[in-house]
Every structure is written in C-alpha cells, then in structure tokens.
Design an enzyme around this catalytic site. Structure first.
Site, PDB file in Angstrom:
ATOM      1  CG  LEU A  67      -1.642   1.296   1.536  1.00 41.33           C
ATOM      2  CD1 LEU A  67      -2.620   1.637   0.413  1.00 41.33           C
ATOM      3  CD2 LEU A  67      -2.386   1.217   2.872  1.00 41.33           C
ATOM      4  CG  ASP A 104       2.374  -6.288   0.933  1.00 42.75           C
ATOM      5  OD1 ASP A 104       2.022  -7.379   0.454  1.00 42.75           O
ATOM      6  OD2 ASP A 104       1.612  -5.302   1.065  1.00 42.75           O
ATOM      7  NE  ARG A 178      -2.565  -9.781   3.341  1.00 42.17           N
ATOM      8  CZ  ARG A 178      -2.370  -8.486   3.098  1.00 42.17           C
ATOM      9  NH1 ARG A 178      -1.144  -7.973   3.141  1.00 42.17           N
ATOM     10  NH2 ARG A 178      -3.379  -7.713   2.795  1.00 42.17           N
ATOM     11  CG  HIS A 209      -5.060  -8.541   6.707  1.00 41.95           C
ATOM     12  ND1 HIS A 209      -4.891  -7.728   7.789  1.00 41.95           N
ATOM     13  CD2 HIS A 209      -5.043  -7.703   5.630  1.00 41.95           C
ATOM     14  CE1 HIS A 209      -4.775  -6.477   7.412  1.00 41.95           C
ATOM     15  NE2 HIS A 209      -4.860  -6.425   6.098  1.00 41.95           N
TER      16      HIS A 209
HETATM   17  C1  SPV Z   1       0.045  -3.373   3.025  1.00 43.83           C
HETATM   18  O1  SPV Z   1       0.590  -2.686   3.893  1.00 43.83           O
HETATM   19  O2  SPV Z   1       0.158  -3.113   1.839  1.00 43.83           O
HETATM   20  C2  SPV Z   1      -0.767  -4.509   3.395  1.00 43.83           C
HETATM   21  C3  SPV Z   1      -1.491  -4.457   4.623  1.00 43.83           C
HETATM   22  O3  SPV Z   1      -0.879  -5.408   2.618  1.00 43.83           O
HETATM   23  S1  SPV Z   1      -3.066  -3.891   4.247  1.00 43.83           S
HETATM   24  O4  SPV Z   1      -2.971  -2.605   3.661  1.00 43.83           O
HETATM   25  O5  SPV Z   1      -3.740  -3.901   5.509  1.00 43.83           O
HETATM   26  O6  SPV Z   1      -3.673  -4.836   3.322  1.00 43.83           O
HETATM   27 MG    MG Z   2      -0.349  -4.954   0.746  1.00 41.03          MG
END
Ligand code: SPV
Ligand code: MG
Length: 561
Positions: A67, A104, A178, A209
């Site tokens: 993200l 990630d 995950r 998650h």
């Molecule tokens: C990220 O940090 O990109 C993640 C966690 O995958 S989340 O945004 O909660 O999916």
């Molecule tokens: Mg992510």
C-alpha cells in the site's frame, strides 16, 4: 614541503574491513524475530529515507508495504506499479538500512514461476523475506471491498509457496503466507484450513489478516491455531486494541503497516496548504526538519569521509572561514552603511571578489562571520555566522563563533579575512599542502608596509631557494621585531588540517578565558600561542600578489589588482 595534490594512500585491508559487519545476516535477523518467544514489531516504510528513520527509531525490522510503496509512487494498491518497480524501491530501502525487510509481495505477481523469480531477486537485493497473499493478480487492497475479492485456489497457492521455498538459496530467507479468508468473508474454518495447507507447503509463518474494528477474528484464529507456526498480524483496523492483548495471545509479530506514510501525508498536506496561503517560509521553517537533517539521513558525513580517503586532496575538501565582522572605520564614509567586506570594488562587493577567487580553485564551502551591518552581508551561496558582539569583542571571538557552527565533515579549514584579496595561485598552494598549520608569508614586504601594527614574522629560515626545498617554521608574529629578524609579513591566511583542528579549538578556548583576549585578541595571538604550546606552524613564502584593504587608497589599488 608538498606542493602537489596528494592522494592519501589507502590500505586495501581497511577497505575490506569497511564492508564487513558484525551483525547477523538480515535473513537470520528476520527469522529470529519471527521465531522469538515475545511479541515483536515491524514498521512500514516506503522508501529509503523512511526505512532509515524506522531503523533509527529502534525498529528491528521493516514491512515493505505494498500500500505505502504504491502510494508513494502515486498509484493504487492494485499492482499498478510493476513488480520490478517495487523491487527497485525495496532495494533502496535495503541499501539504506541494516535491519531486515519483509516485503509485502502481494500475490507474488503471477504464478509459481513469478514467485520463484521474485524470491531470487529479493535475495540478490538484500531483502530478508516476502509475504504473499492468497488472492488473485491483480489484487486490490484488503480494506477496499474485501468481501468482493476472490481468493486464490488453495492448491495453486500451495504450489507458489513450494516454488518460492525451493527458489531460495539462503536457508534463513523467510516466506510468510498471508491468509485472506476473513477479508473475503469466508470465516474461521476456511482460514484455519488454508493456514494449515500453507504451513504444510513450507511457509515459515502465517499472516492472518482482518478488517474488523475489533481483534475477534485474529484472536479466534490464534486460539485454534495454537503454536503450530508463528502468526503475524496487521492491527490497522483494530488499532484500539491494547498491545498487551496481542502479547497475551502469543502472536509473533505485529506490523504497524502504514503509519509512517500517513504521518508524512499529514505533514505534507499541512505544509503545502500553509505555503500556498502564506507565500512565505517563516511560519513553516521551525515545524520541519532543517536541510542538515536530510543531509545527515542521506549519509553526507560518510561521503565526506570517503572523499578524504579516495579523492586527491587538492582543494575539494576545504572550507574557508572569513572573518568579516568589523566595520573598517579607516574607510570612513565607505563603511557608514556597510562593513568593509561589502565595499564596492568596480561594481562588485569586495567579498564577492574573494568568493570568486575561492570558487576558481574549487573551494565552494565558505563561512562568513558577520557583525557590523550584518544584514547587508547577504551574498548567495555562503554560510553565515554572526558575532553580534562585534563592537566589544575581538576577532578571536568571531573565529570561535564561526568554528562552533562548522559541520564535522572532515574538511580542512582555511581561515582568512573578508577584506584581503589574493591571486588564486596562493589559495591553490595552500590547498595542496598537508600540515596541521600552514601560514602564507609575504617575504617581499618588510619595513615598507603601510600597516599600523604590521604582522611581522620571524621564521626558521628566510625566503630563499633553500627555503623552497625545506620545511620552514614560523617562530613568531609581532610588530616588535628587530629588522634583521624580519622574514616577511603574515598575509592573514592560516590553513588548519583536520588533525590540527582540535588543537586549534582547544588553544582558542583557553585563550578566550581571558577577558582581555576576548576584547582584543587577534589571530596572531592564537598563532603565537600554538607555537609556544609546541605546535609546528609551516610557512609558505610568496612575494606580493595580495592586497589588504586597509585604507581608502587600497580601494583604488584593488581596481587594478
Ligand atoms: C500493506 O501494507 O500493503 C498490506 C497491509 O498489505 S493492508 O494494507 O492492511 O492490506
Ligand atoms: Mg499490501
């Protein structure tokens, strides 16, 4: 005397030592965190500087958030940034830090084959582990219509895990699987079934998650899962949960997954809006880090050290400090509204001529100590330090103020005056020598000097061909020398090598304990004290080619200088 540029010799063994580290491999560090019996933390970073900040804050590992990395690139968390673009960012993050990064890796950017290539590339670039999630490429962030997102086929995803584990060449490289079953609304039993399958396929840990505001799903999972394998959580949505709850439940790692990105967005928006409205930097300056902090984070000091080690020492590693605090009352009307360093010489301030001389020999870093009418001393590209007590203190106080502000960047110093012009070869000569203390002495000016209290010098050898080939040392600077002992006049230039800098600071501090020195102390007082303390001050002789602007007629001489 060494008058040519010198390349400091580098012992090859030292260079190797520089690269060696006593820390365990990053992969081993991450594996240790994952298997630790206590709750550990990873924090998100999204570029080199945020990764470095995370490490400096004390975090022992970093989450390379999909993200955040996509957001800092200005795109959506939908695999809009290609996997090689992500790889490039995470490589910068890894280079900037010594703690491990868990990337990630979204869904692995394709099938088993893409995961294998990803793992190999991450290992090559110093990334300690990867987390892949059981969704479909291109994925969407889990907090955007999570329940509408299809999950990967479980067996196909197990194949990706096996492929990834088979691809790694370092046994400690970490692959986390995950589980998105809660995000997609498939419930606890599906989450457990998938987690077990992924663990059996070789995953080193499970990231479970959840998008709930409470930790119920992840806690239920952990209760059923027990300690089969380490469990990682991302409490973005259930942020209000006390960390003690995670600790008690026995989770392995909690990831603060996006807070640094969000913090920087908060400040960036605030400052941008404020600057848009105010059109002035004054109110934001104190709220943001100084540029020097950015330089520090970028490792500028390390670079300066490397320059000392690897570059010829021919002027690139020098900072000049110009003492320019006094008015120059002898120039009368010319210095009524400006200090002497700013008087006009054929349409150009004196200081600007001096700066040009420095630039022409590659000396870019110049600190000017201002005092009288300091606001007028404002040429671009210079560093300024103020002696606001210029009226009641002498030039040694100005020097002390100037030195206090100098960066510890491994540069040699040239100390001079803001009212003395030199031909550039003199600065070049000075740049090329490598002694603790060096002064420039003009052997052509004896009794005919116009100076009121001339800085006559006695040296170990008078200027001669012989002196050119030998070390010549300064013995004393004083107006009260018998004629036969005068070897010349000090031009106002002193070079101090890195090795000499602490000695100079110490001597200066000792001298400034005397009120009389504070009020009237001049540079010769300091140089004489260095000599009487047993330090050697080397002499370079010149014959003319400099001009001390002391009287009105010097202004005219300067025109043709
Ligand atoms: C990220 O940090 O990109 C993640 C966690 O995958 S989340 O945004 O909660 O999916
Ligand atoms: Mg992510």
């Amino acid at each position: 005397m060494k008058t040519t540029a010198q390349l400091k010799t580098t012992e090859p063994r030292k260079a190797t030592q520089l690269r060696k580290t006593t820390q365990p491999k990053k992969t081993t560090q991450l594996r240790t965190l994952l298997n630790s019996k206590q709750l550990e933390f990873l924090i998100e970073a999204h570029d080199g500087i945020s990764a470095k900040i995370a490490e400096e804050a004390g975090f022992q590992g970093i989450w390379g958030s999909g993200l955040s990395i996509s957001a800092q690139l200005g795109v959506r968390d939908n695999n809009e940034a290609s996997w090689t673009q992500v790889l490039e960012v995470v490589e910068f993050m890894s280079d900037a830090t010594s703690v491990p990064i868990l990337l990630d890796g979204d869904t692995g950017y394709g099938n088993f084959n893409n995961v294998q290539r990803l793992v190999k590339k991450l290992e090559q670039r110093g990334v300690a582990g990867v987390c892949i999630e059981d969704k479909l490429f291109p994925k969407t962030n889990s907090f955007i219509k999570g329940t509408a997102q299809p999950l990967a086929d479980m067996d196909e995803f197990c194949g990706k895990i096996k492929a990834g584990k088979d691809a790694q060449s370092d046994d400690d490289f970490v692959l986390i699987a995950r589980v998105e079953a809660f995000i997609a609304g498939w419930g606890l039993s599906q989450a457990l079934r998938r987690a077990q399958a992924y663990y059996d396929a070789g995953a080193d840990g499970i990231l479970i998650h959840s998008a709930l505001r409470v930790p119920d799903e992840v806690l239920a999972f952990k209760r059923e899962w027990g300690d089969r394998a380490p469990v990682v959580i991302v409490p973005t949505k259930y942020y209000a949960t006390p960390t003690e709850v995670f600790r008690d439940a026995g989770f392995s790692i909690a990831i603060w997954a996006n807070q640094l990105l969000r913090a920087s967005v908060t400040m960036t928006q605030k400052v941008a809006q404020q600057l848009m409205v105010e059109q002035n930097l004054l109110n934001v300056e104190d709220k943001i880090v100084p540029v020097a902090e950015i330089f520090r984070l970028q490792g500028v000091a390390e670079h300066a050290e490397a320059e000392q080690r690897y570059l010829p020492q021919n002027g690139g590693g020098i900072r000049t400090v110009l003492l320019a605090a006094s008015r120059g009352i002898e120039l009368g009307q010319f210095t009524k509204d400006k200090p002497k360093c700013m008087v006009n010489l054929q349409g150009q301030p004196l200081l600007s001529r001096i700066v040009e001389e420095h630039h022409s020999v590659g000396i870019q870093d110049i600190t000017v100590v201002r005092g009288y009418k300091k606001e007028v001393v404002n040429l671009p590209g210079l560093d300024f330090v103020d002696n606001d007590d210029y009226d009641t203190t002498g030039e040694l106080v100005s020097l002390s103020r100037g030195l206090q502000e100098l960066p510890q960047d491994g540069q040699d110093w040239i100390i001079g005056y803001g009212d003395v012009l030199f031909k550039k070869y003199i600065l070049q000569m000075l740049s090329g020598v490598d002694h603790d203390f060096v002064v420039i002495i003009d052997s052509s000016q004896h009794r005919q000097t116009q100076q009121i209290r001339p800085d006559y010098v006695a040296c170990s050898l008078p200027d001669s061909t012989q002196a050119f080939y030998q070390h010549v040392y300064l013995q004393q600077i004083t107006p009260d020398l018998p004629d036969q002992e005068i070897c010349g006049i000090w031009t106002g230039l002193l070079k101090v090598s890195q090795q000499g800098q602490q000695k100079l600071r110490d001597t200066l501090n000792t001298l400034l304990q005397s009120e009389q020195v504070r009020q009237q102390g001049r540079m010769p007082t300091l140089i004489n004290r260095l000599i009487s303390d047993g330090h050697r001050v080397h002499v370079l002789y010149i014959k003319g080619h400099w001009l001390d602007i002391d009287q009105v007629e010097d202004l005219f001489k300067a025109g043709s200088f």
